[in-house]
Design an enzyme around this catalytic site. Sequence first.
Site, mmCIF file in Angstrom:
data_model
loop_
_atom_site.group_PDB
_atom_site.id
_atom_site.type_symbol
_atom_site.label_atom_id
_atom_site.label_comp_id
_atom_site.label_asym_id
_atom_site.label_seq_id
_atom_site.Cartn_x
_atom_site.Cartn_y
_atom_site.Cartn_z
ATOM 1 N N MET A 30 0.843 -1.196 0.000
ATOM 2 C CA MET A 30 0.000 0.000 0.000
ATOM 3 C C MET A 30 0.879 1.247 0.000
ATOM 4 S SD MET A 30 -3.377 -0.892 2.158
ATOM 5 C CE MET A 30 -2.656 -0.761 3.782
ATOM 6 N N GLY A 31 2.149 1.093 -0.413
ATOM 7 C CA GLY A 31 3.055 2.238 -0.455
ATOM 8 C C GLY A 31 3.621 2.555 0.919
ATOM 9 N N HIS A 37 9.482 -3.793 3.299
ATOM 10 C CA HIS A 37 9.015 -4.040 1.920
ATOM 11 C C HIS A 37 10.209 -4.343 1.012
ATOM 12 C CE1 HIS A 37 5.812 -1.191 3.437
ATOM 13 N NE2 HIS A 37 5.061 -2.165 2.983
ATOM 14 N N GLN A 61 -10.239 -1.965 2.596
ATOM 15 C CA GLN A 61 -9.776 -2.690 3.785
ATOM 16 C C GLN A 61 -9.676 -1.787 5.017
ATOM 17 O OE1 GLN A 61 -5.931 -3.741 1.733
ATOM 18 N NE2 GLN A 61 -5.108 -3.600 3.800
ATOM 19 N N GLU A 148 5.590 -11.408 7.159
ATOM 20 C CA GLU A 148 4.999 -12.107 8.308
ATOM 21 C C GLU A 148 4.583 -11.144 9.411
ATOM 22 O OE1 GLU A 148 7.721 -15.232 9.434
ATOM 23 O OE2 GLU A 148 6.279 -16.689 8.608
HETATM 24 O O1 PAF Z 1 -0.242 -5.736 3.735
HETATM 25 C C1 PAF Z 1 -0.624 -4.791 3.030
HETATM 26 O O2 PAF Z 1 0.082 -3.797 2.825
HETATM 27 C C2 PAF Z 1 -2.015 -4.841 2.393
HETATM 28 O O3 PAF Z 1 -2.940 -5.431 3.247
HETATM 29 C C3 PAF Z 1 -2.016 -5.519 1.021
HETATM 30 C C4 PAF Z 1 -1.660 -6.988 1.113
HETATM 31 C C5 PAF Z 1 -1.046 -4.809 0.097
HETATM 32 C C6 PAF Z 1 -3.409 -5.433 0.401
HETATM 33 O O4 PAF Z 1 -3.808 -4.091 0.237
#
Ligand code: PAF
Length: 280
Positions: A30-31, A37, A61, A148
């Site tokens: 989500m940036g 990441h 979400q 995780e």
């Molecule tokens: O973990 C996240 O950043 C988000 O829940 C995902 C998997 C990118 C879905 O929007």
Amino acid sequence: MEVINNISQLRKSLALHRSKGQTIGLVPTMGALHEGHASLVRRSVKENDVTVVSVFLNPTQFNDPKDLERYPRTLDADCQLLEECGADIVFAPSVKEIYPEPDTRQFSYPPTDSVMEGAMRPGHFNGVCQIVSKLFSYVEPDRAYFGEKDYQQIAVIRRMVEDLGFKLQIVPCPVVRQDDGLALSSRNTLLTKKERVTAANIYRILNESRSLGLTVQQTHDYVVDEINKIPGLEVQYFSIVDGDSLADVNSWDDAQSIVGCITVFCGSKPIRLIDHIRYI
Ligand code: PAF
């Protein structure tokens, strides 16, 4: 590195790679990217011919509009980091591109999606399944990488993959922590300096609780009491669960893998921090 905003262009570009027999890794994000990441992207780059990173702040979400509003948005810096990590394609669509119409699909995988975060944030995992299933059908990756840190999210996505029959491998990647143990999270940037220092107590106490020789109930109470004693921290829930089904356990003999999942409010805004610890 290609930056693509629409689905048809993404499909076109990936079809070309697939026609050459290349494997595709997907890292959904989500940036507001950080070293956590980056570790997923580097792993995908190592294990696949082509790595696609999606950068999409998925509104479905978020059950709290304020949480969505204050989520950091840093696309330029994200692209710079992704270029350095060797990503091949950044997929950064608009909300209209992904949801031209409201997504009315309902996903239900209890207990994985109904306990803990599922109980505290109704609809959260439904939104995660909506976006992740869309990304899987656009990208058709061979492997998809998830941190995780969001332990429960991986359990839910595994159930969805089984249910919908996606042919791909879910690759769970270890939590990246700072030197004092705090799990890296995009939300950490919302903490003040003082809150940031306080937040490190969460992992310290979780870690301590592994070596005290306590029962499951005593371990639960120890973690909750010790964290709540620290000014600026308040446990929302701490659940000790089967590492696969996420069902509650009462004894260390109840499952082959047991994890403790916690959510703590930190500071006055407050910021919700999640973490987990593996006991068995
Ligand atoms: O973990 C996240 O950043 C988000 O829940 C995902 C998997 C990118 C879905 O929007």
